[in-house]
Motif scaffolding. Structure first.
Motif, PDB file in Angstrom:
ATOM      1  N   ASP A  79      35.154  14.202  -2.954  1.00  0.00           N
ATOM      2  CA  ASP A  79      34.326  14.821  -1.918  1.00  0.00           C
ATOM      3  C   ASP A  79      33.424  13.788  -1.245  1.00  0.00           C
ATOM      4  OD1 ASP A  79      34.993  17.703  -2.459  1.00  0.00           O
ATOM      5  OD2 ASP A  79      34.209  17.138  -4.424  1.00  0.00           O
ATOM      6  N   ILE A  80      32.967  12.818  -2.033  1.00  0.00           N
ATOM      7  CA  ILE A  80      32.060  11.774  -1.556  1.00  0.00           C
ATOM      8  C   ILE A  80      32.578  10.427  -2.036  1.00  0.00           C
ATOM      9  CG2 ILE A  80      29.684  10.897  -1.556  1.00  0.00           C
ATOM     10  CD1 ILE A  80      29.697  13.652  -0.418  1.00  0.00           C
ATOM     11  N   VAL A  81      32.524   9.416  -1.160  1.00  0.00           N
ATOM     12  CA  VAL A  81      32.845   8.048  -1.568  1.00  0.00           C
ATOM     13  C   VAL A  81      31.676   7.146  -1.181  1.00  0.00           C
ATOM     14  CG1 VAL A  81      34.389   6.074  -1.321  1.00  0.00           C
ATOM     15  CG2 VAL A  81      35.331   8.387  -1.297  1.00  0.00           C
ATOM     16  N   LEU A  82      31.097   6.470  -2.167  1.00  0.00           N
ATOM     17  CA  LEU A  82      30.081   5.450  -1.931  1.00  0.00           C
ATOM     18  C   LEU A  82      30.818   4.123  -1.941  1.00  0.00           C
ATOM     19  CD1 LEU A  82      27.314   6.778  -4.361  1.00  0.00           C
ATOM     20  CD2 LEU A  82      27.734   7.398  -1.975  1.00  0.00           C
ATOM     21  N   PRO A 130      37.123  12.760   2.612  1.00  0.00           N
ATOM     22  CA  PRO A 130      35.802  12.726   1.966  1.00  0.00           C
ATOM     23  C   PRO A 130      34.718  12.207   2.900  1.00  0.00           C
ATOM     24  CG  PRO A 130      37.078  10.819   1.307  1.00  0.00           C
ATOM     25  CD  PRO A 130      38.011  11.706   2.115  1.00  0.00           C
ATOM     26  N   HIS A 131      33.468  12.503   2.563  1.00  0.00           N
ATOM     27  CA  HIS A 131      32.310  11.931   3.245  1.00  0.00           C
ATOM     28  C   HIS A 131      32.148  10.509   2.723  1.00  0.00           C
ATOM     29  CE1 HIS A 131      28.420  12.025   5.307  1.00  0.00           C
ATOM     30  NE2 HIS A 131      27.906  11.431   4.239  1.00  0.00           N
ATOM     31  N   ILE A 132      32.184   9.525   3.620  1.00  0.00           N
ATOM     32  CA  ILE A 132      32.146   8.122   3.211  1.00  0.00           C
ATOM     33  C   ILE A 132      30.817   7.498   3.604  1.00  0.00           C
ATOM     34  CG2 ILE A 132      33.190   5.844   3.507  1.00  0.00           C
ATOM     35  CD1 ILE A 132      35.874   7.237   3.877  1.00  0.00           C
ATOM     36  N   ILE A 157      23.419  12.465  -0.082  1.00  0.00           N
ATOM     37  CA  ILE A 157      24.548  13.257  -0.562  1.00  0.00           C
ATOM     38  C   ILE A 157      24.181  14.742  -0.577  1.00  0.00           C
ATOM     39  CG2 ILE A 157      25.984  13.769  -2.576  1.00  0.00           C
ATOM     40  CD1 ILE A 157      25.875  10.787  -3.250  1.00  0.00           C
ATOM     41  N   GLN A 158      22.999  15.051  -1.074  1.00  0.00           N
ATOM     42  CA  GLN A 158      22.570  16.447  -1.128  1.00  0.00           C
ATOM     43  C   GLN A 158      22.401  17.029   0.264  1.00  0.00           C
ATOM     44  OE1 GLN A 158      19.162  15.658  -3.556  1.00  0.00           O
ATOM     45  NE2 GLN A 158      20.172  16.263  -5.454  1.00  0.00           N
ATOM     46  N   ALA A 159      21.911  16.215   1.209  1.00  0.00           N
ATOM     47  CA  ALA A 159      21.774  16.677   2.589  1.00  0.00           C
ATOM     48  C   ALA A 159      23.138  16.994   3.190  1.00  0.00           C
ATOM     49  CB  ALA A 159      21.064  15.621   3.434  1.00  0.00           C
ATOM     50  N   ARG A 160      24.129  16.158   2.871  1.00  0.00           N
ATOM     51  CA  ARG A 160      25.488  16.389   3.362  1.00  0.00           C
ATOM     52  C   ARG A 160      26.046  17.700   2.805  1.00  0.00           C
ATOM     53  NH1 ARG A 160      29.246  16.161   7.219  1.00  0.00           N
ATOM     54  NH2 ARG A 160      31.349  16.047   6.383  1.00  0.00           N
ATOM     55  N   ILE A 161      25.798  17.956   1.531  1.00  0.00           N
ATOM     56  CA  ILE A 161      26.286  19.189   0.908  1.00  0.00           C
ATOM     57  C   ILE A 161      25.633  20.405   1.544  1.00  0.00           C
ATOM     58  CG2 ILE A 161      26.332  20.510  -1.240  1.00  0.00           C
ATOM     59  CD1 ILE A 161      26.555  17.777  -2.684  1.00  0.00           C
ATOM     60  N   ARG A 162      24.317  20.324   1.791  1.00  0.00           N
ATOM     61  CA  ARG A 162      23.623  21.439   2.453  1.00  0.00           C
ATOM     62  C   ARG A 162      24.190  21.685   3.831  1.00  0.00           C
ATOM     63  NH1 ARG A 162      19.045  18.915   0.204  1.00  0.00           N
ATOM     64  NH2 ARG A 162      18.508  18.007   2.240  1.00  0.00           N
ATOM     65  N   ARG A 163      24.499  20.619   4.547  1.00  0.00           N
ATOM     66  CA  ARG A 163      25.057  20.755   5.895  1.00  0.00           C
ATOM     67  C   ARG A 163      26.404  21.445   5.841  1.00  0.00           C
ATOM     68  NH1 ARG A 163      22.790  21.072  10.407  1.00  0.00           N
ATOM     69  NH2 ARG A 163      21.541  19.221   9.957  1.00  0.00           N
ATOM     70  N   LEU A 164      27.237  21.074   4.885  1.00  0.00           N
ATOM     71  CA  LEU A 164      28.552  21.701   4.761  1.00  0.00           C
ATOM     72  C   LEU A 164      28.427  23.176   4.415  1.00  0.00           C
ATOM     73  CD1 LEU A 164      30.559  18.936   2.858  1.00  0.00           C
ATOM     74  CD2 LEU A 164      30.811  19.630   5.240  1.00  0.00           C
ATOM     75  N   ASP A 190      30.696   7.710   7.580  1.00  0.00           N
ATOM     76  CA  ASP A 190      29.798   8.797   7.978  1.00  0.00           C
ATOM     77  C   ASP A 190      28.329   8.402   7.876  1.00  0.00           C
ATOM     78  OD1 ASP A 190      31.742  11.091   8.342  1.00  0.00           O
ATOM     79  OD2 ASP A 190      32.214  10.513   6.296  1.00  0.00           O
ATOM     80  N   ASP A 191      28.051   7.445   7.018  1.00  0.00           N
ATOM     81  CA  ASP A 191      26.665   7.029   6.807  1.00  0.00           C
ATOM     82  C   ASP A 191      26.678   5.587   6.324  1.00  0.00           C
ATOM     83  OD1 ASP A 191      23.924   7.193   6.735  1.00  0.00           O
ATOM     84  OD2 ASP A 191      23.848   8.958   5.450  1.00  0.00           O
ATOM     85  N   TYR A 192      25.487   4.957   6.321  1.00  0.00           N
ATOM     86  CA  TYR A 192      25.422   3.519   6.085  1.00  0.00           C
ATOM     87  C   TYR A 192      24.069   3.209   5.456  1.00  0.00           C
ATOM     88  CZ  TYR A 192      26.608  -1.355   7.424  1.00  0.00           C
ATOM     89  OH  TYR A 192      26.947  -2.684   7.443  1.00  0.00           O
ATOM     90  N   ILE A 193      24.071   2.623   4.264  1.00  0.00           N
ATOM     91  CA  ILE A 193      22.830   2.220   3.590  1.00  0.00           C
ATOM     92  C   ILE A 193      22.936   0.743   3.232  1.00  0.00           C
ATOM     93  CG2 ILE A 193      21.397   2.497   1.536  1.00  0.00           C
ATOM     94  CD1 ILE A 193      22.040   5.391   1.484  1.00  0.00           C
TER      95      ILE A 193
END
Length: 244
Positions: free
Chosen positions: A53-56, A79-81, A118-125, A102-105
């Motif tokens: 679901d998520i890839v860091l 997945p959300h990358i 990650i939690q913000a992405r889950i809430r958005r979905l 999708d995002d960059y840190i």
């Protein structure tokens, strides 16, 4: 409500200290399906096997670049990358988004910020998910601005009468501007309202998404007339010719 323990997260990084730190923080935040890879090959094998679901995803890996495998990972469940990298220039950020991130840190980073994103992405979905038993399909909500239209219900951007592909986060940012035409939003406010993260996030993320919107809706993206910069304050979508 999503059960965080069901979310499958792959951490791709060749620095054991970073992997251990992320595992510790993510487990403490309620994520338990954590998988690790230290090379591009291992990341692709994991992606094909578990459909995360998520890839860091670190960019600089021993056998190649995370940028090069980003699009391939997309084939495994989309997945959300989220890129984790020491490469922090605007060009690096732009390339990361262009390759499908999708995002960059940037490193060094606070692992709690990673968990928050990650939690913000889950809430958005969860907000975007349709009701399990819809009674009636809602009437479409359309936002018209001159030559482009945003269809909220369909998640569609129409420019000059033609549908234009628009990544989810870019669409959400554009939709936010459409809902509040003429209002100036700072980068911090956009991060809060669109990404769901309180406080100041990475300025480059907002800037890149603004640029991606302009590439789709502006006649001349380098000289924007619709989504404009208000110097020292932020951005706004001009409300002239807006219809509802």
């Amino acid at each position: 409500m999503t059960n965080l323990s069901d979310i499958k997260i792959v951490i791709v990084d060749d620095e054991p200290s970073i992997v251990t730190m992320l595992q510790m923080v993510l487990r403490r935040e309620g994520f338990h399906q954590l998988y690790t890879a230290s090379t591009c090959a291992e990341a692709l094998e994991l992606g094909a096997r578990i459909f995360p679901d998520i890839v860091l995803l670190d960019i600089m890996l021993p056998d190649g670049s995370g940028l090069d495998i980003c699009s391939k990972l997309r084939e495994y469940g989309n997945p959300h990358i989220l890129f984790l990298t020491a490469k922090a220039s605007d060009l690096d950020v732009l390339r990361g988004f262009a390759m499908g991130g999708d995002d960059y840190i940037t490193k060094p980073f606070n692992p709690l910020e990673v968990a928050a994103r990650i939690q913000a992405r889950i809430r958005r979905l969860e907000q975007e998910s349709p009701s399990a038993s819809p009674v009636k399909r809602p009437d479409p909500v359309l936002y018209r601005f001159g030559h482009f239209t945003v269809n909220e219900a369909e998640g569609e951007l129409i420019v000059e009468g033609q549908p234009v592909p628009c990544p989810a986060q870019v669409f959400q940012l554009l939709l936010h501007f459409c809902k509040f035409p003429g209002i100036v939003f700072s980068k911090a406010q956009l991060y809060d309202k669109v990404w769901g993260i309180n406080g100041q996030g990475d300025d480059s993320t907002v800037m890149v998404h603004i640029r991606r919107i302009r590439e789709r809706i502006e006649v001349d993206p380098g000289n924007p007339k619709l989504l404009v910069t208000v110097r020292g304050l932020g951005y706004k979508l001009v409300k002239e010719s807006q219809e509802r």
